[in-house]
Design a protein around this motif. Structure first.
Motif, short mmCIF file in Angstrom:
data_model
loop_
_atom_site.label_atom_id
_atom_site.label_comp_id
_atom_site.label_asym_id
_atom_site.label_seq_id
_atom_site.Cartn_x
_atom_site.Cartn_y
_atom_site.Cartn_z
N GLY A 1 4.75 -11.15 1.62
CA GLY A 1 4.58 -11.90 2.71
C GLY A 1 4.21 -11.27 4.11
N ASP A 2 4.22 -10.05 3.87
CA ASP A 2 3.43 -9.19 5.12
C ASP A 2 2.21 -8.94 5.17
OD1 ASP A 2 6.21 -8.86 6.68
OD2 ASP A 2 6.75 -7.15 5.22
N ALA A 3 1.66 -8.62 6.34
CA ALA A 3 0.38 -8.40 6.49
C ALA A 3 0.00 -7.05 5.94
CB ALA A 3 -0.05 -8.84 7.67
N PRO B 1 0.72 -1.31 -0.09
CA PRO B 1 0.09 0.16 0.20
C PRO B 1 0.80 1.25 -0.06
CG PRO B 1 0.10 -1.12 2.26
CD PRO B 1 0.74 -1.97 1.18
N MET B 2 0.30 2.38 -0.53
CA MET B 2 1.13 3.53 -0.63
C MET B 2 0.35 4.70 0.27
SD MET B 2 3.01 2.63 -2.86
CE MET B 2 3.98 4.28 -3.12
N LYS C 1 4.96 2.20 5.69
CA LYS C 1 6.06 1.52 6.63
C LYS C 1 5.16 0.99 7.75
CE LYS C 1 10.04 3.86 5.08
NZ LYS C 1 11.20 4.49 5.64
N PHE C 2 5.41 -0.13 8.40
CA PHE C 2 5.21 -0.69 9.66
C PHE C 2 6.41 -0.07 10.69
CE2 PHE C 2 4.94 -3.37 13.24
CZ PHE C 2 3.51 -3.33 13.69
N GLY C 3 5.85 1.07 11.27
CA GLY C 3 7.08 1.63 12.15
C GLY C 3 8.11 2.20 11.22
N THR C 4 9.30 1.88 11.35
CA THR C 4 10.42 2.15 10.52
C THR C 4 10.75 0.93 9.76
OG1 THR C 4 12.22 1.19 12.03
CG2 THR C 4 11.34 3.51 12.40
N LEU C 5 10.07 -0.03 9.58
CA LEU C 5 10.14 -1.21 8.97
C LEU C 5 9.52 -1.09 7.51
CD1 LEU C 5 10.07 -4.23 11.36
CD2 LEU C 5 12.11 -3.08 10.52
N ILE D 1 2.31 5.53 8.06
CA ILE D 1 3.15 4.65 9.07
C ILE D 1 1.97 3.96 9.74
CG2 ILE D 1 4.64 4.89 10.83
CD1 ILE D 1 5.88 7.25 10.03
N ILE D 2 2.32 2.63 9.80
CA ILE D 2 1.40 1.58 10.64
C ILE D 2 2.02 1.64 11.99
CG2 ILE D 2 0.36 -0.48 10.86
CD1 ILE D 2 -0.61 0.95 8.54
#
Length: 984
Positions: free
Chosen positions: A792-794, A769-770, A783-787, A804-805
């Motif tokens: 394969g990710d949710a 997702p953008m 991003k998920f936090g800083t990742l 940012i999630i």
């Protein structure tokens, strides 16, 4: 002195037992006219007056829980007896292990549940014949890192009550019902009345049953199933190095312990018999009588768990004067628990989690080798209880006086020893002694005035109560005894010095809290033609648990009823048409003494993974951060403002009774932890000012649908309840408070789960997702936090659309407590046959499936030393269909199988058949008529026959206090018993 006491006991027993008259001897005329005509009738009426002392009462049957069916089941606690029988009461039985604690909630959660300690402050008070039982405090949780089990025997305190010695139970929940009970009953009350003797009755009764548990149907698996489940993840996502870390017990298909027969269930689910045997004796004269009861109860569940109860009860009633009634009751109970052999529970007790690279294997032979290591260990759990009261009631015309002294004392003892085979070549020893004690003095006076034409009635009342509570425990734990034969830590006196025997290194803990409650109340009631009744009551309560300047609280209660049927003609089918309303304020007690002491520190200077244990040197220290302790200088009374509006309808002489109540309860000025800046050194500050509102409807139906003495009779008891809770206020006008695993938001439920919203899976880079459109018109990947997210990710919903999630994107969703709950009971009688059954249901709530999340997240849980992921032997069973879940990359740093997402938030609705009983009374048969038996009932009962639920992972009732399903609880077993009840 002893001789005089013995003489007094003999005289008293003679008075009670002899059927002939005692008072008035030598004057038969007085005896006949006074005792048999007046006293017998009034005495029995007084003894049968078992309803509660509420200020507003229309039809007491509405508040009574149907009890006849439960008396023919193998249930052992009061919570089990009344589950599903009373509108407004929800019982949470989250473990089938006999004797464990169970919690009750009257009209919802009164505040958020941060820890198990919070549950104790929400429990309704239980009165036994007007004597309030001591309530658990959860004091020992202050020294525990994990709260799924309390140290000590942790036996359910309400398992001391024998159902065959109970006449009825009433649930008190409206302000009018609770007014005279005051702060003790701020969370509701259960009014338990034991069976009583009656004048002119001499009877001996025997109650007994014996039965077995049915093994649950489980689909056991071995390492082959685990390999088929895990290897596709390794093939799709694992690197070569990660494949080298494939667990050996799964990879080695030649290992017979893990790839052999998965028959561990043959040992784990071994069933033992359950039984009950009780004897009762009733006797006496018209002026004095007694009831004596003794019983032995044995209950079992799987994993070799068990519960024993030995109970003795003695009650006496006397009428020394025509206006004076004296009653007394004593109950002595001894219980013993045989606890489970779960690894998690043992590690929590020992505060030691070893390396568990290889779990217990699924084969019966290997599992038996593990069980053999328990030989020589000790786990003794005993409780001793005494509940007694003495009361005197005087009726002097329109003036009523009553005085009661009651005492409840409960002590628990636990001795534990685990030898070196169980403890990685060391040993563990612990000893616990604790008690809860409550003494109560209650005095009441009422004056009832009627006008000459009885159109106007006025009642004036006053009361005084003084209550003292005390809780204490002493606990010591130690390691590495000289050998496996030294199982008790001893302290020896050598001269004037105490010495530690055997030089066992141990950690001692002790704590004690005391409190006192003094209450005064005055009441005034007026009734006009028994049509309109108005009552008002004012209380002045003082409690030692608060600061000296805030100990006293003045609260009012108002109630009214309109008996419409009094205005209707006698020819109408309505026997009861009543409108009722009551409103009141009730102070709430705080059992934790910390809040009256003032500012304090709790310093965690100890081992990194067990901060409660001090360092080896045992040196005192003061070091940031402090996990708890920011206590304000003064705390006042939290209080509950309650409103109840209802109606009661009765048709055809109350053959059909309908009760409907709308309630609005708001608990205010409650304490809540508020976050503090890190530089303060404290994690939270305990602040007053939180408010929670519960609203809902309670519906009760009692119907004698069919009534034929020699034909078919059908009685239906049903109840339905709704409850909606909402946080209405936080301190400092805050709108939300965020904690590590939950969030409180004004206007939202306090039992809502705080989760990410799962929107699927990233199967290819184009699925990433953008984020929002930037000023230059471009968009960056979310991003998920800083990742950075990858294949394969949710995909989790970016609620605030900032790209940012993180925790700001988590939402409150669902309820851990049912929104709708109740029960449906039926009793059918045909001649000498009777059939009883009870359905119990909970709807509208959800659970977090930790069991499935942990299995799917096997990369992070496999070698974890977190006690949450310890693998029991029950790990070797199929509990879910892994094809229903996306195949995420378990090595991802985003932890796609994290528990705090709605992927694992599942519906927990259920409908259960609590019991089904079929009986036949032989007392009226030709064979037994000559034996003059008033009852000769033979019955068979099946309990927990089925559960209907959309949840596929197990029993949705077995969730913990936060709504998390771990799969570790023993099942609520299906049982079959055969029993008999004889009265002669």
């Amino acid at each position: 002195m002893r001789f005089r006491i013995i003489q007094l006991i003999c005289v008293l027993f003679s008075v009670v037992w002899l059927s002939g008259p005692v008072w008035g001897q030598g004057d038969p005329e007085v005896e006949d006219s006074l005792v048999k005509v007046v006293n017998t009738r009034r005495f029995n009426q007084e003894l049968q007056r078992t309803h509660h002392p509420g200020t507003l009462e229309v039809n007491p049957k509405i508040s009574q829980a149907p009890f006849s069916g439960a008396a023919a089941t193998p249930m052992i606690s009061l919570q089990q007896y009344i589950k599903g029988t009373a509108a407004g009461l929800f019982v949470k039985e989250d473990n089938g292990e006999p004797g464990t604690e169970q919690f009750m909630f009257v009209r919802g959660l009164t505040h958020p549940v941060f820890s198990k300690q919070d549950l104790y402050s929400m429990q309704p008070v239980v009165f036994v014949n007007g004597a309030p039982l001591a309530q658990e405090t959860g004091l020992s949780y202050n020294i525990q890192r994990f709260d799924f089990n309390r140290i000590g025997p942790a036996t359910n305190p309400l398992s001391i009550l024998d159902v065959n010695n109970i006449a009825q139970v009433e649930l008190l929940k409206s302000p009018a019902d609770l007014a005279r009970l005051g702060p003790l009953a701020a969370n509701g009350a259960l009014w338990v009345t034991t069976k009583n003797a009656q004048s002119g009755v001499r009877q001996f009764n025997v109650d007994t049953y014996v039965g077995l548990l049915q093994r649950p149907a489980v689909k056991t698996v071995n390492a082959a199933y685990e390999n088929n489940f895990r290897w596709p993840f390794y093939e799709k996502y694992a690197s070569d190095d990660q494949k080298l870390d494939y667990p050996v017990y799964v990879a080695n298909s030649y290992d017979p312990d893990y790839y052999g027969a998965a028959d561990w269930n043959d040992l784990y689910y071994q069933a033992k018999p359950v039984y009950y045997l009780g004897f009762g004796l009733v006797g006496g004269s018209e002026r004095a009588n007694f009831r004596f009861n003794i019983s032995d109860t044995r209950s079992h569940n799987f994993d070799a768990t068990g519960f024993d109860r030995y109970a003795v009860s003695f009650g006496i009633n006397m009428l020394p004067l025509k206006w004076l009634t004296i009653t007394g009751n004593m109950n002595a109970i001894r219980t013993q628990r045989e606890r489970n052999r779960n690894l998690r529970d043992r590690f929590a007790e020992t505060r030691f989690v070893p390396d568990l690279t290889n779990p217990v294997s699924p084969g019966a032979t290997s599992y038996q080798r593990f069980l053999d290591k328990y030989r020589g260990s000790e786990d003794q759990n005993k409780t001793n209880s005494f509940v007694g009261y003495f009361s005197a009631a005087a009726q002097l015309g329109a003036l009523s006086l009553k005085s009661q002294l009651s005492l409840d004392y409960e002590e628990g003892l636990r001795d534990v020893f685990y030898g070196k085979p169980l403890m990685d070549n060391t040993s563990f020893i612990s000893s616990y002694f604790g008690f809860n004690q409550r003494a109560t003095i209650r005095n009441t006076v009422d004056y009832h005035f009627k006008s000459d034409d009885e159109r106007h009635q006025v009642t004036i009342g006053a009361g005084q109560t003084f209550l003292t509570d005390q809780s204490k425990y002493d606990y010591v734990l130690g390691y590495n005894t000289p050998n496996d034969f030294i199982k008790i830590k001893e302290i020896r006196l050598s001269g004037s010095v105490y010495q530690n025997a055997y030089d066992i290194f141990a950690y001692p803990f002790t704590d004690k809290i005391k409190s006192a409650l003094s209450s005064l109340y005055g009441s005034l009631g007026y009734s006009f033609r028994n049509v309109v009744t108005v009552n008002a009551l004012g209380r002045y309560d003082g409690y030692s648990g608060f600061s000296k300047t805030n100990r006293w609280l003045l609260t009012p209660v108002f109630s009214s009823t309109v008996n419409i049927q009094e205005l209707l003609r006698k020819t109408t089918p309505f026997s009861t048409i009543a409108l009722k309303a009551s409103w009141g304020i009730f102070g709430k007690l705080i059992t934790d003494n910390r809040f009256r002491i003032g500012p304090q520190y709790r310093v965690d200077v100890g081992y990194s993974d067990e901060p409660v244990l001090g360092s080896y040197a045992g040196l005192a220290a003061l070091s940031q951060t402090y996990s708890a302790g920011w206590i304000m200088n003064t705390y006042g009374w939290p209080y509950s403002e309650k409103l109840d509006i209802g109606t009661e309808l009765g048709i055809w002489k109350d053959r059909l009774l309908l009760g409907i109540d709308y309630y609005n309860n708001e608990d205010k000025n409650m304490i809540v932890p508020v976050s503090l800046p890190t530089e303060s050194g404290f994690t939270y500050k305990q602040v007053q000012g939180m408010a929670v509102r519960n609203t809902g409807i309670n519906i009760s139906i009692t119907a004698g649908i069919l009534k034929h003495p020699k034909g078919l009779s059908w009685v239906l008891d049903a109840n339905f309840s709704t409850n909606h809770n909402k946080l209405t206020r936080l301190p400092y006008q805050l709108q939300e408070i965020e904690y590590p695993d939950r969030k409180l938001v004004v206007g939202q439920p306090v039992d809502a789960f705080w989760v990410y919203q799962n929107d699927g899976m990233i199967n290819q880079p184009a699925d990433i997702p953008m984020g929002p459109v930037l000023q230059d018109g471009s968009r960056n990947p979310v991003k998920f936090g800083t990742l950075e997210l990858g294949v394969g990710d949710a995909i989790w919903k970016d609620v605030n659309n900032d790209g940012i999630i993180n925790a700001r994107d988590k939402v409150l969703k669902g309820h851990s407590m049912p929104v709708y709950y109740g029960g449906l009971g039926n009793k059918l009688t045909y001649r000498n046959f009777n059939l009883d059954f009870l359905l119990f249901y909970g709807l509208g709530h959800r659970l977090q499936n930790q069991l499935t999340a942990g299995k799917l997240d096997f990369i992070n849980t496999e070698n974890s030393r977190n006690i949450t992921y310890v693998k029991e032997v029950t790990f070797w069973q199929q509990t879910f269909d892994y094809n229903r879940y996306p195949m995420y990359n378990p090595w991802s740093g985003t932890i796609p199988y994290r528990l705090d997402q709605d992927l694992f938030l599942e519906r927990a609705d259920f409908l259960k058949l609590r019991y089904l009983t079929l009986g036949y009374d032989f007392s009226k048969t030709t064979l037994l008529k000559s034996m003059k038996l008033s009852k000769a009932l033979l019955y068979v009962t099946a309990s927990n026959l089925f559960t209907l639920t959309p949840f596929k992972g197990g029993d949705p009732e077995l969730t913990d206090y936060q709504g998390i399903y771990s799969g570790r609880s023993l099942p609520i077993a299906r049982s079959y018993i055969i029993g008999a009840k004889l009265n002669f």
